[in-house]
Design a protein around this motif. Structure first.
Motif, mmCIF file in Angstrom:
data_model
loop_
_atom_site.group_PDB
_atom_site.id
_atom_site.type_symbol
_atom_site.label_atom_id
_atom_site.label_comp_id
_atom_site.label_asym_id
_atom_site.label_seq_id
_atom_site.Cartn_x
_atom_site.Cartn_y
_atom_site.Cartn_z
ATOM 1 N N CYS A 82 25.054 69.544 -30.518
ATOM 2 C CA CYS A 82 24.276 68.489 -30.599
ATOM 3 C C CYS A 82 24.277 67.798 -32.068
ATOM 4 N N VAL A 91 22.640 61.044 -24.277
ATOM 5 C CA VAL A 91 23.227 62.057 -23.573
ATOM 6 C C VAL A 91 22.913 61.975 -21.934
ATOM 7 N N LEU A 137 27.667 61.575 -25.172
ATOM 8 C CA LEU A 137 28.021 63.163 -24.892
ATOM 9 C C LEU A 137 27.199 63.238 -23.259
ATOM 10 N N TRP A 139 26.421 66.515 -20.835
ATOM 11 C CA TRP A 139 26.188 68.191 -20.859
ATOM 12 C C TRP A 139 26.114 68.633 -19.598
ATOM 13 N N ARG A 166 32.155 62.016 -24.427
ATOM 14 C CA ARG A 166 32.351 63.398 -24.781
ATOM 15 C C ARG A 166 31.858 64.252 -23.636
#
Ligand SMILES: *Cc1c(COP(=O)(O)O)cnc(C)c1O
Length: 380
Positions: A82, A91, A137, A139, A166
């Motif tokens: 992070c 995110v 991102l 997660w 990502r």
């Protein structure tokens, strides 16, 4: 080289000065230089330590990662990923999430201006729909805790790649023995090595692996700049633990299958969650994406809300404890232990009810494990 061989040998050549077969605990903070700035690649142990390097190389090899970095805990590893985010970044997070990870996102990084949206990632469309221009991102955990839901890493990996986002996967539950997220399209793989990788419930640690040099440089920079490193003794214990990961996981899985089969259809049991059961909604995905179904089993008992609590007090081989992945069988009552901080309505909407139990099935004798569950069910 096969997995079991890599676990025992990668990063673990004999020590050059003495020939020590096992990587020593290099309990030193600093390294003597022969002239100013002239050293052997080691200058200060926050930056680099030989025991840690051995563990980093070994774990990277098990995850088919080019690069690996070890941390003082799984949370420190998560935090290091992070650290690549800045205020204004967004995110997307799979919502069936380790509680400590939720706390880190919600109580720490949110204050720094990072925004988080939580979606049911077992449907890839939910992830796609949540991505915005600011998303940096995604997660994910798969299988998740405690309901053992899966998400499709190939599909999510491909759709994120297309959009320049990502993907980080917390692979703690599956372990590299059963699943390699980087091979399926993730950019980062993250572990709490406290669990199966260490495997003996005697040390806390974390790991981040990646195949992208730029991402690795960012993680490495923050490992040194923030400083959440594991000590040499913790690295030694984790390295000792990981040597037997292959044999342990085979046993964990064999026993977990037996426990799931025993509970499935038992008159006191309403529902069993185990990706290895054909009744699991994502059993086919589990077969495609994983090399096995793992050592974690959850179930819902029939009867009033006190029944699971009574069961949890009646077990003898299982220890009633948080954590998972140790050689010993552990039992968790999520509502009163790991998931107590989640508001009741949210928790129950996600299926985390009073009668839910989570088993981390250990590697004691299978007959003793099953007999313990049998006697505890009979007692309640
Ligand atoms: C335990 C755990 C973590 C946190 O790791 P620590 O080593 O306790 O900091 C993160 N993710 C999952 C899935 C875990 O089980």
């Amino acid at each position: 080289m096969e997995f079991a061989t890599k676990a025992i040998h990668v990063g673990q050549d004999a020590e050059p000065i003495t020939g020590a077969t096992i990587v020593p605990i290099f309990q030193t903070s600093t390294y003597t230089q022969s002239a100013p700035g002239v050293h052997k690649g080691y200058d200060y142990s926050r930056t680099v330590n030989p025991t840690r390097v051995a563990l980093e190389r070994c774990l990277a090899s098990l995850e088919n990662a080019e690069y690996g970095s070890c941390f003082a805990s799984g949370m420190a590893a998560t935090s290091a990923v992070c650290n690549m985010l800045s205020a204004g970044d967004h995110v997307v997070v799979g919502d069936d999430l380790y509680g400590g990870t939720f706390r880190l996102f919600d109580k720490v990084f949110k204050r720094y201006g990072v925004r988080f949206d939580y979606v049911d990632a077992s449907s890839s469309e939910n992830v796609a729909a949540a991505i915005t221009a600011a998303t940096k991102l995604v997660w994910l955990e798969t299988p998740t805790n405690p309901l053992l839901k899966l998400c499709d890493l190939r599909v999510i990996g491909a759709l994120c790649k297309e959009r320049g986002v990502r993907v980080a996967v917390d692979n703690t539950f599956a372990t590299p023995f059963l699943q390699n997220p980087l091979d399926l399209g993730a950019d980062f793989v993250v572990h709490s090595t406290t669990k199966y990788i260490g495997g003996h419930s005697d040390t806390v640690g974390g790991f981040v692996g990646t195949n992208d040099k730029t991402l690795h440089d960012i993680v490495k920079f923050h490992q040194n700049a923030v400083g959440g490193i594991p000590g040499p003794f913790d690295c030694f214990l984790t390295l000792r633990g990981v040597k037997t990961l292959a044999v342990r996981m085979r046993e964990h899985e064999r026993h977990a299958r037996a426990v799931a089969a025993y509970l499935d259809g038992h008159p006191s049991v309403e529902r069993v969650y185990y990706p290895g059961l054909p009744s699991h909604p994502q059993h086919e995905l589990a077969k495609r994406q994983m090399r096995g179904f793992g050592g974690m089993v959850s179930c819902v008992l029939k009867g009033g809300p006190a029944r699971a609590r009574a069961f949890a007090s009646a077990v003898r081989v299982f220890s009633l404890a948080e954590s998972l992945g140790g050689v010993e069988s552990l039992l968790c009552h999520p509502v009163s232990m790991t998931h107590g901080s989640i508001p009741k309505e949210i928790r129950e909407a996600r299926g985390v009810t009073d009668n839910l139990l989570r088993f981390s099935v250990g590697i004691e004798a299978e007959s003793d494990i099953i007999a313990d569950i049998e006697q505890a069910l009979a007692a309640v």
